[in-house]
Write a protein that holds these residues in place. Sequence first.
Motif, PDB file in Angstrom:
ATOM      1  N   CYS B  70       0.832  -1.207   0.000  1.00  0.00           N
ATOM      2  CA  CYS B  70       0.000   0.000   0.000  1.00  0.00           C
ATOM      3  C   CYS B  70       0.866   1.256   0.000  1.00  0.00           C
ATOM      4  O   CYS B  70       1.722   1.429   0.867  1.00  0.00           O
ATOM      5  CB  CYS B  70      -0.921  -0.005   1.212  1.00  0.00           C
ATOM      6  SG  CYS B  70      -1.977   1.460   1.295  1.00  0.00           S
ATOM      7  N   CYS B 130      -7.510   5.368   1.132  1.00  0.00           N
ATOM      8  CA  CYS B 130      -7.661   4.154   0.310  1.00  0.00           C
ATOM      9  C   CYS B 130      -8.240   4.550  -1.037  1.00  0.00           C
ATOM     10  O   CYS B 130      -9.339   5.094  -1.114  1.00  0.00           O
ATOM     11  CB  CYS B 130      -8.551   3.109   0.969  1.00  0.00           C
ATOM     12  SG  CYS B 130      -8.663   1.623  -0.065  1.00  0.00           S
ATOM     13  N   CYS B 133      -7.228   0.735  -4.945  1.00  0.00           N
ATOM     14  CA  CYS B 133      -6.380   0.405  -6.101  1.00  0.00           C
ATOM     15  C   CYS B 133      -6.134  -1.096  -6.229  1.00  0.00           C
ATOM     16  O   CYS B 133      -5.694  -1.572  -7.267  1.00  0.00           O
ATOM     17  CB  CYS B 133      -5.046   1.120  -5.990  1.00  0.00           C
ATOM     18  SG  CYS B 133      -3.964   0.409  -4.722  1.00  0.00           S
ATOM     19  N   CYS B 136      -2.986  -4.194  -2.615  1.00  0.00           N
ATOM     20  CA  CYS B 136      -2.903  -5.075  -1.444  1.00  0.00           C
ATOM     21  C   CYS B 136      -3.569  -6.423  -1.719  1.00  0.00           C
ATOM     22  O   CYS B 136      -3.154  -7.444  -1.180  1.00  0.00           O
ATOM     23  CB  CYS B 136      -3.540  -4.411  -0.230  1.00  0.00           C
ATOM     24  SG  CYS B 136      -5.207  -3.808  -0.546  1.00  0.00           S
TER      25      CYS B 136
END
Lengths: 217, 450
Positions: B70, B130, B133, B136
């Motif tokens: 991340c 967040c 995307c 993770c």
Amino acid sequence: MELLDFARGPGLQIAVLIFVAGLVWRLVHLFLAAKKSDISEARMGGARAGGLKTIFSRFRHHEPFRERTRNGSVLAYTMHIGLVIVVLGSAPHILFIESFTGLDWTPLPTLVIHLAAAVTVAALLVGLGRRLRHPVLRMISNFDDYFSWLITTLPVVTGLLTVAHVGGRYETLLALHILSFEAFLIWFPFGKLMHSIIVFGSRYTTGITFTRRGAKV
Amino acid sequence: MSKVTEKYPLDTHEQRLTVKDPHPRHDTQGDVDEDERLRRAMANFAKNMNRTTATYMEACVHCGQCAEACHYYVQTEDPKYTPIWKLEIFKQAYKRENSPFGFFYRLFGFKRHITVEQLGEWQELIYDSCTMCGRCSLICPMGIDIATLVGQARHGMFKAGLIPDELHEVAQRAKEEGSPLGATASVFEDRAEWMGDEFDTEVNIDQEQADILVAMSSIEIMKYPHAIGATAKVLNALGESWTFRTEGYEATNFGMMAGNTEWQKAATMKIINAAIACGAKLVVLPECGHAYGALRWQGAAMYGKPLPFKVQHISEFLADVISSGRLKVKKVDQTVTFHDPCQVARRGGATEAPRVVMEALGLDLKEMAPTGDFNWCCGGGGGVVTIHRADKLRYKVFELKMDQVEATGADTVLSTCSNCRQSYNDAKEHFHWDKNMESLLELVAENLVE
Ligand code: SF4
Ligand code: SF4
């Protein structure tokens, strides 16, 4: 009744009962959850094969992630491989498994088992130290993480003590070893040890979703 | 003795002199009491729980590896940005209310009730930090798709009236005016006419019948209107039967990003109905990442049955017509790098399409490292670029992109997402950076063999 008799008899029966009931309930609960089917037009076929592929491909990180995850991965692999060697390779364990299933195979040399157990304990200790010190791990860890660690470590340590005859009578040590394994069985369905089963479901599901899209899994 | 409190010490190291970051503050919408907020948050999170998401909730081993994927954690090393931590309170609520041993947790009080203050604190984690995307999701050894869970948490947060005001505002505008950024149908028509003149091409609007329906992003309509002319020019060069429709011209879906499924559905249905009305066999979506995800992968679920037409991102469409030889382009002597929009590449599977187009243009492509499916996010997706208080963090994560781009040695960054483009250009201005982000579609339109 001697402790060892309890451990081998009613103790084991109770543990297996709780293990099986807990396991079934947890899995049934998951299967009872509504299934959401994806009705978007797939870019690619072979979704199920992609799901299966993901079960295996996630055993290793994709190349761009490897550097930053090396320590965690090496530790996790050392601990898991060590456990597999000890659990499935040692002669008494094979005898134990045979008594239930009738299956048996050639045990590994004792020295290998002892070495694997020692390495596993070392990996577990380093893992615990890391969990306590690494800012991310410290923040996200909860009771389940620490208790599952304890419940995994105890059978390995008591097993080592039993074969080395250190810390008490052989029968007592053996009883403690079996009891610690039973504690492991009892805790298994309730906490994160279940990942050893659920991992197949979560990898498979993600594999299907992203294979349909033609995306990286 | 000074009366100044020490709660907010001075921060004299930043460009803008101020006090150090105050405690996180959160926005609220609606006038409901705290218990009701909490009830709504949890009920709406749980409402969308299905076998897949329940499996994800049960699978985490707390290995912490998702943090390493991340951009928020990598750039700040603040553990609160660990992806799975962003879901922590929802995980707790799940364990207490929905999990197989929930009764056990409740009976012994093992998992405490979460509070509305905690939900407020988590607003920053679920929205500001967040971009959904999905990086993770690619690293997680358990295969947990964390980005999907964040989307689900947003449903709960929206219903509880606990989302950042700016995102709420633009999502509401989209619902009420048809566009989050003021690109109403009449504004769109004006701009389309202007672009028709500018590109000296016909911009088809409200054709009764057409094989292809095209939609635009509000960001393009308002900020990068050349996309309208470029799209028209390409489609006319191909001799396609195509149209924009004023009842469904807007492809962005801020309802989806904010977490309101009804608004998401309303926006999606406009395009679906427009396509059905003109008998389109194909809907071509613009250079916008989340618009692609909203229709291509979630559209059928909103419609309730499979879509009666195909859906392509403009880069896929261009790759197809170029590969089949229907569209000819000139060679361009330029060294470029390419930014993969997360929702088109990593989450959408169309990673190769822009590379086919760039090869046809003869561009000297210097790939970033990592690239394609593993590319770092621009930091502006998931509605984050709208949230002002997230700017500082967004610029911080953008430094990753600048390093990536600089390392390629390319002068120009191409992309196929106007939201990435506006995030880049905003950060470019902030950092007084000299690299431009340009549109691949516009480059194609400028270099057609006519
Ligand atoms: S990488 Fe996956 S399993 Fe590990 S902490 Fe993150 S979500 Fe949990
Ligand atoms: S989806 Fe992207 S931004 Fe969100 S937690 Fe995962 S890596 Fe971070």
